[in-house]
Design a protein around this motif. Structure first.
Motif, PDB file in Angstrom:
ATOM      1  N   HIS A 280      13.287  -9.624   7.802  1.00  0.00           N
ATOM      2  CA  HIS A 280      12.456  -9.718   6.704  1.00  0.00           C
ATOM      3  C   HIS A 280      10.936  -9.351   7.060  1.00  0.00           C
ATOM      4  N   HIS A 281      10.809  -9.647   8.475  1.00  0.00           N
ATOM      5  CA  HIS A 281       9.229  -9.657   8.741  1.00  0.00           C
ATOM      6  C   HIS A 281       9.122  -8.071   9.054  1.00  0.00           C
ATOM      7  N   LEU A 282      10.064  -7.527   9.598  1.00  0.00           N
ATOM      8  CA  LEU A 282       9.858  -6.065   9.731  1.00  0.00           C
ATOM      9  C   LEU A 282      10.270  -5.042   8.641  1.00  0.00           C
ATOM     10  N   ASP A 283      10.626  -5.650   7.378  1.00  0.00           N
ATOM     11  CA  ASP A 283      10.871  -4.849   6.304  1.00  0.00           C
ATOM     12  C   ASP A 283       9.603  -4.281   5.803  1.00  0.00           C
ATOM     13  N   PRO A 284       9.423  -2.852   5.710  1.00  0.00           N
ATOM     14  CA  PRO A 284       8.478  -2.239   5.001  1.00  0.00           C
ATOM     15  C   PRO A 284       8.080  -2.667   3.687  1.00  0.00           C
ATOM     16  N   ASN A 285       9.353  -2.920   3.093  1.00  0.00           N
ATOM     17  CA  ASN A 285       9.212  -3.321   1.554  1.00  0.00           C
ATOM     18  C   ASN A 285       8.283  -4.433   1.292  1.00  0.00           C
ATOM     19  N   ASN A 286       8.252  -5.211   2.148  1.00  0.00           N
ATOM     20  CA  ASN A 286       7.525  -6.495   1.938  1.00  0.00           C
ATOM     21  C   ASN A 286       6.077  -6.490   2.127  1.00  0.00           C
ATOM     22  N   HIS A 287       5.775  -5.359   2.640  1.00  0.00           N
ATOM     23  CA  HIS A 287       4.237  -5.038   2.884  1.00  0.00           C
ATOM     24  C   HIS A 287       3.872  -3.736   2.259  1.00  0.00           C
ATOM     25  N   ASN A 288       4.785  -3.639   1.117  1.00  0.00           N
ATOM     26  CA  ASN A 288       4.427  -1.993   0.503  1.00  0.00           C
ATOM     27  C   ASN A 288       3.139  -2.035  -0.335  1.00  0.00           C
ATOM     28  N   GLY A 289       2.384  -1.017  -0.464  1.00  0.00           N
ATOM     29  CA  GLY A 289       1.251  -0.728  -1.290  1.00  0.00           C
ATOM     30  C   GLY A 289      -0.137  -0.518  -0.545  1.00  0.00           C
ATOM     31  N   ALA A 290      -0.235   0.719  -0.257  1.00  0.00           N
ATOM     32  CA  ALA A 290      -1.475   1.279   0.372  1.00  0.00           C
ATOM     33  C   ALA A 290      -2.532   1.321  -0.727  1.00  0.00           C
ATOM     34  N   VAL A 291      -3.726   1.267  -0.329  1.00  0.00           N
ATOM     35  CA  VAL A 291      -4.901   1.256  -1.348  1.00  0.00           C
ATOM     36  C   VAL A 291      -5.887   2.133  -0.958  1.00  0.00           C
ATOM     37  N   SER A 302       2.558   3.470  -3.080  1.00  0.00           N
ATOM     38  CA  SER A 302       3.855   2.974  -2.651  1.00  0.00           C
ATOM     39  C   SER A 302       4.521   4.062  -1.940  1.00  0.00           C
ATOM     40  N   HIS A 303       5.074   3.350  -0.983  1.00  0.00           N
ATOM     41  CA  HIS A 303       5.989   4.289  -0.214  1.00  0.00           C
ATOM     42  C   HIS A 303       7.302   5.133  -0.798  1.00  0.00           C
ATOM     43  N   GLY A 304       7.285   6.417  -0.571  1.00  0.00           N
ATOM     44  CA  GLY A 304       8.222   7.112  -1.085  1.00  0.00           C
ATOM     45  C   GLY A 304       9.558   6.588  -1.236  1.00  0.00           C
ATOM     46  N   SER A 305      10.010   5.684  -0.010  1.00  0.00           N
ATOM     47  CA  SER A 305      11.216   5.642   0.108  1.00  0.00           C
ATOM     48  C   SER A 305      11.462   3.884  -0.215  1.00  0.00           C
ATOM     49  N   ALA A 306      10.373   3.435  -0.935  1.00  0.00           N
ATOM     50  CA  ALA A 306      10.506   1.898  -1.223  1.00  0.00           C
ATOM     51  C   ALA A 306      11.700   1.493  -2.285  1.00  0.00           C
ATOM     52  N   ASN A 307      12.112   0.567  -2.100  1.00  0.00           N
ATOM     53  CA  ASN A 307      13.034   0.163  -3.112  1.00  0.00           C
ATOM     54  C   ASN A 307      12.440  -0.807  -4.248  1.00  0.00           C
ATOM     55  N   ALA A 308      13.012  -1.497  -5.033  1.00  0.00           N
ATOM     56  CA  ALA A 308      12.698  -2.018  -6.256  1.00  0.00           C
ATOM     57  C   ALA A 308      11.774  -3.099  -5.587  1.00  0.00           C
ATOM     58  N   LYS A 309      12.012  -3.864  -4.700  1.00  0.00           N
ATOM     59  CA  LYS A 309      11.241  -4.960  -4.088  1.00  0.00           C
ATOM     60  C   LYS A 309       9.850  -4.590  -3.650  1.00  0.00           C
ATOM     61  N   GLY A 310       9.759  -3.194  -2.814  1.00  0.00           N
ATOM     62  CA  GLY A 310       8.688  -2.736  -2.265  1.00  0.00           C
ATOM     63  C   GLY A 310       7.685  -2.220  -3.678  1.00  0.00           C
ATOM     64  N   VAL A 311       8.389  -1.559  -4.632  1.00  0.00           N
ATOM     65  CA  VAL A 311       7.689  -1.123  -5.576  1.00  0.00           C
ATOM     66  C   VAL A 311       6.917  -2.335  -6.387  1.00  0.00           C
ATOM     67  N   ALA A 312       7.644  -3.500  -6.715  1.00  0.00           N
ATOM     68  CA  ALA A 312       7.083  -4.678  -7.110  1.00  0.00           C
ATOM     69  C   ALA A 312       5.831  -5.198  -6.294  1.00  0.00           C
ATOM     70  N   ASN A 313       6.029  -5.055  -5.004  1.00  0.00           N
ATOM     71  CA  ASN A 313       5.027  -5.629  -4.262  1.00  0.00           C
ATOM     72  C   ASN A 313       3.520  -4.743  -4.459  1.00  0.00           C
ATOM     73  N   ALA A 314       3.991  -3.236  -4.332  1.00  0.00           N
ATOM     74  CA  ALA A 314       2.986  -2.524  -4.602  1.00  0.00           C
ATOM     75  C   ALA A 314       1.983  -2.657  -5.908  1.00  0.00           C
ATOM     76  N   VAL A 315       2.993  -2.985  -6.979  1.00  0.00           N
ATOM     77  CA  VAL A 315       2.102  -3.542  -8.364  1.00  0.00           C
ATOM     78  C   VAL A 315       1.389  -4.710  -8.308  1.00  0.00           C
ATOM     79  N   GLU A 316       1.916  -5.776  -7.452  1.00  0.00           N
ATOM     80  CA  GLU A 316       1.354  -6.761  -7.169  1.00  0.00           C
ATOM     81  C   GLU A 316       0.111  -6.963  -6.844  1.00  0.00           C
ATOM     82  N   VAL A 317       0.026  -5.774  -5.614  1.00  0.00           N
ATOM     83  CA  VAL A 317      -1.290  -5.505  -4.806  1.00  0.00           C
ATOM     84  C   VAL A 317      -2.478  -4.997  -5.834  1.00  0.00           C
ATOM     85  N   ALA A 318      -1.812  -3.981  -6.840  1.00  0.00           N
ATOM     86  CA  ALA A 318      -2.608  -3.408  -7.690  1.00  0.00           C
ATOM     87  C   ALA A 318      -3.249  -4.410  -8.455  1.00  0.00           C
TER      88      ALA A 318
END
Length: 345
Positions: A280-291, A302-318
């Protein structure tokens, strides 16, 4: 505060519409106030929306079939900004039709389009790409620039420090985030002239909402000893890729080790809680969303290879940056920096 809707480039990323819509839907399940402008192929987007209750009512679709290629040159993508899903998502922020844009597409093209459409803020020479990286502590560390600017002078690094500190105050809640410059050593004599000059200016700065703690080496990035790490985009991108590669290496190494024998498989079952925590700690999807910091608007990559969890994190960052008014925070801090006279060439 009524949260402005978020424009999502539904065609960007490795899997496009399915993952982008699923990620937006996951973010909305966590935060039912989220609204979206989904940019892309209308037929595919509406089909995806049908599988997520409540998303149709929370979303507007802007039809667009043209997509920026993953390896497309930014100069060519710029010429198609008015016809591509990425360009239209960024333009929605410029026109006020959305508060922020999220894309998993070509990073260079997204930066070029965002800079052209939104322009840099007064007092900022260049925008920077910033991301949250995991540490051994409870707080992530913000690192910038991660690839937007290959070469940076002392003035750029100083501005990056101010922008990173403003972002860190939102993430950590600290009034005076600890800022360090990435260097090849912690001694004052180490580093390029630009790094040493930036350090001297940060030491001399007063009235800024940050604490300058000197230099940090690459092997200490994830130790949690600072809140913001500042560097040029060339070094930052290399460091980021090295960290991501090391994380994948450790994960694959453990996977191979635990599957090497029957005894190892038994050991895996015993240690599974610990390995799941590590995963969990190393999963990049849990820290996805560069600004992209320093623009007159919020754009999240969002990272191009992000899964749905990663995309959700990017949306939450925004959404978080919109709610905490990152643009105004940076404007105030840059104003204080300019008043100090330390940004002179």
């Amino acid at each position: 505060m009524r949260l402005p809707r978020i424009a999502v480039d539904a065609m960007g990323g490795d899997e496009g519409v399915r993952v982008m819509v699923e990620g937006a839907a996951l973010a909305r399940r966590r935060h039912d106030r989220f609204k979206f402008l989904l940019v892309g192929d209308e037929v595919r987007i509406k089909a995806a929306l049908e599988t997520h209750p409540g998303m149709t009512e929370a979303s507007e679709v802007l039809h667009c079939e043209d997509v920026v290629g993953g390896d497309e040159k930014p100069s060519r993508a710029l010429r198609r900004a008015k016809t591509t899903s990425m360009g239209l998502a960024v333009n929605a922020v410029k026109q006020g039709d959305a508060g922020a844009a999220v894309s998993a597409g070509n990073t260079g093209a997204l930066m070029a389009m965002s800079k052209l459409a939104l322009r840099t803020m007064p007092g900022i020479d260049r925008p920077a790409l910033a991301a949250l990286l995991p540490t051994l502590t409870d707080d992530d560390v913000i690192m910038l620039d991660l690839g937007a600017n290959r070469e940076c002078d002392a003035r750029n690094l100083l501005q990056f420090a101010v922008m990173g500190a403003a972002y860190s105050r939102i993430v950590t809640g600290r009034e005076s985030p600890r800022v360090r410059l990435l260097n090849i050593g912690t001694e004052e004599t180490k580093g390029t002239e630009d790094i040493q000059e930036a350090a001297a200016r940060l030491k001399a700065a007063t009235g800024l909402a940050m604490t300058f703690d000197g230099f940090v080496e690459a092997d200490k990035i994830n130790r949690g000893n600072c809140d913001v790490i500042v560097t040029d985009g060339f070094s930052g991108n290399i460091a980021l890729k090295a960290i991501e590669g090391a994380a994948r290496f450790v994960t694959d190494l453990l996977k191979n080790a635990f599957s090497s024998s029957f005894r190892s498989k038994v050991g895996f079952l015993v240690s599974r809680p610990a390995t799941e925590l590590l995963k969990h700690h190393l999963d990049p999807n849990n820290h996805n969303g560069a600004v992209f910091l320093g623009l007159n608007g919020v754009v999240v990559k969002s990272h191009g290879s992000a899964n749905a969890k990663g995309v959700a994190n990017a949306v939450e960052v925004a959404a978080r940056l919109l709610e905490d008014d990152i643009t105004n925070r940076i404007a105030q801090d840059i104003g204080a920096l300019s008043a100090s006279g330390l940004t002179a060439p």
